[in-house]
Design a protein around this motif. Sequence first.
Motif, PDB file in Angstrom:
ATOM      1  N   UNK A   1     -11.232  13.110  21.508  1.00 46.47           N
ATOM      2  CA  UNK A   1     -12.431  12.538  22.129  1.00 46.47           C
ATOM      3  C   UNK A   1     -13.448  12.146  21.052  1.00 46.47           C
ATOM      4  N   UNK A   2     -13.540  12.962  20.009  1.00 48.35           N
ATOM      5  CA  UNK A   2     -14.446  12.628  18.899  1.00 48.35           C
ATOM      6  C   UNK A   2     -13.986  11.335  18.233  1.00 48.35           C
ATOM      7  N   UNK A   3     -12.678  11.187  18.079  1.00 46.86           N
ATOM      8  CA  UNK A   3     -12.145   9.944  17.498  1.00 46.86           C
ATOM      9  C   UNK A   3     -12.607   8.753  18.332  1.00 46.86           C
ATOM     10  N   UNK A   4     -12.474   8.861  19.661  1.00 47.94           N
ATOM     11  CA  UNK A   4     -12.904   7.765  20.543  1.00 47.94           C
ATOM     12  C   UNK A   4     -14.400   7.497  20.388  1.00 47.94           C
ATOM     13  N   UNK A   5     -15.179   8.575  20.281  1.00 49.74           N
ATOM     14  CA  UNK A   5     -16.630   8.411  20.135  1.00 49.74           C
ATOM     15  C   UNK A   5     -16.968   7.712  18.815  1.00 49.74           C
TER      16      UNK A   5
ATOM     17  N   UNK B   1     -18.941  17.528  24.782  1.00 50.01           N
ATOM     18  CA  UNK B   1     -17.658  16.838  24.597  1.00 50.01           C
ATOM     19  C   UNK B   1     -16.593  17.925  24.616  1.00 50.01           C
ATOM     20  N   UNK B   2     -15.712  17.868  25.612  1.00 45.78           N
ATOM     21  CA  UNK B   2     -14.810  19.003  25.837  1.00 45.78           C
ATOM     22  C   UNK B   2     -13.524  18.538  26.513  1.00 45.78           C
ATOM     23  N   UNK B   3     -12.513  19.383  26.450  1.00 44.70           N
ATOM     24  CA  UNK B   3     -11.231  19.028  27.094  1.00 44.70           C
ATOM     25  C   UNK B   3     -10.631  20.223  27.837  1.00 44.70           C
TER      26      UNK B   3
ATOM     27  N   UNK C   1     -16.129  16.414  11.855  1.00 47.94           N
ATOM     28  CA  UNK C   1     -15.832  14.973  11.886  1.00 47.94           C
ATOM     29  C   UNK C   1     -17.062  14.206  12.371  1.00 47.94           C
ATOM     30  N   UNK C   2     -17.632  14.663  13.477  1.00 45.85           N
ATOM     31  CA  UNK C   2     -18.805  13.968  14.021  1.00 45.85           C
ATOM     32  C   UNK C   2     -20.008  14.147  13.089  1.00 45.85           C
TER      33      UNK C   2
END
Length: 328
Positions: free
Chosen positions: A137-141, A112-114, A39-40
């Motif tokens: 988190x990628x969506x937010x980025x 970027x991690x959870x 995605x990114x």
Amino acid sequence: MTNRLELLSAIADVLRNAGSVALCGHIMPDGDSLGSVLALGLALRRMGKRVQLLSPDPLPDQYLNLLPGAAEIQLELQGEWPEVLVALDCSDPERLGRFAPLLNSFNTVVIIDHHAGGIDFGHFYLNDAQSPATGELVYELLRALPADIDAAIALCIYVSINTDTGAFRYGLVRPATHRIIAALMETGIDTGWINRQLYEEQPLVSLQVLSEALKTLTVSSCGRLASMYIARETLNRLNARDEHADGVISYPRTIKGVELAMFFRELADGKWKVSFRSKYFLDVNKLASQFGGGGHYRASGCTVEGKLADVRRQVTEAALAALENEQK
Ligand code: 5GP
Ligand code: MN
């Protein structure tokens, strides 16, 4: 830098200013790490960046056929040395596998991690253990960059979140998760089709592995711990790869009364990969970390060296003690 919006905006600045970026997920790649990388990666390519998509291990066929751009993911860095490395869904440098020794050779490392108890090994560290998937988190980025989220990118994020939440069943799923999913669906992705690819198109050999593993199922006398294993010999006899054992751990946890499920899988080097899944209360990240592993509160793993009987005894003792101590 503690404020999340500031951190997202700082990471967005780093990426906007970079000419070349490498994106890497974790060893034994799953839907969340691959979906997040792609995605990114797709978004940065559309912004004109030179992007290398990396995985420390080969991709499971399922994702290779489903995720746009997956065929371009490489096991090695090639050509130009990227300015920035973004590690996605990696809770510690070891999870980068073959790329871990290269960490110091990038100008900037972004994580970027959870995962619960993740380690900060970069210059920018976005970790949210309350987030159900790195894909969120990628969506937010992407919103912070800002980058357009088209259907290909939406599919990748959808697969990230879907697979890490057990198809939206797990406790970390929150209203924001469904809002993100709604926005992804607005791009026109066919979620019925994606779910059939994820859950209803398994190769026969995966069910044969499950069948062999179920033969080893044992439940503790207290009824709260279920355990299964599969030896390398069995996997070899079935011509199965590691990925064909991926869904097995979800079965023992479904037993009524079971709080903790464990699955022991023999790796090619003879060590045992242990997966833990809990249902209501047990912190399996803590349990796995006793054996040098980690993960999340309800899903974790570790690798243990030794003979199966010894490894099972050792891990079972720790598991029963944890169940006793954390009993609710
Ligand atoms: P699985 O059992 O599906 O391999 O892993 C479940 C979760 O635990 C995943 O989030 C994965 O990243 C994490 N995990 C699995 N094995 C290890 C390990 O050896 N070390 C660490 N730190 N995390 C692991
Ligand atoms: Mn994840």
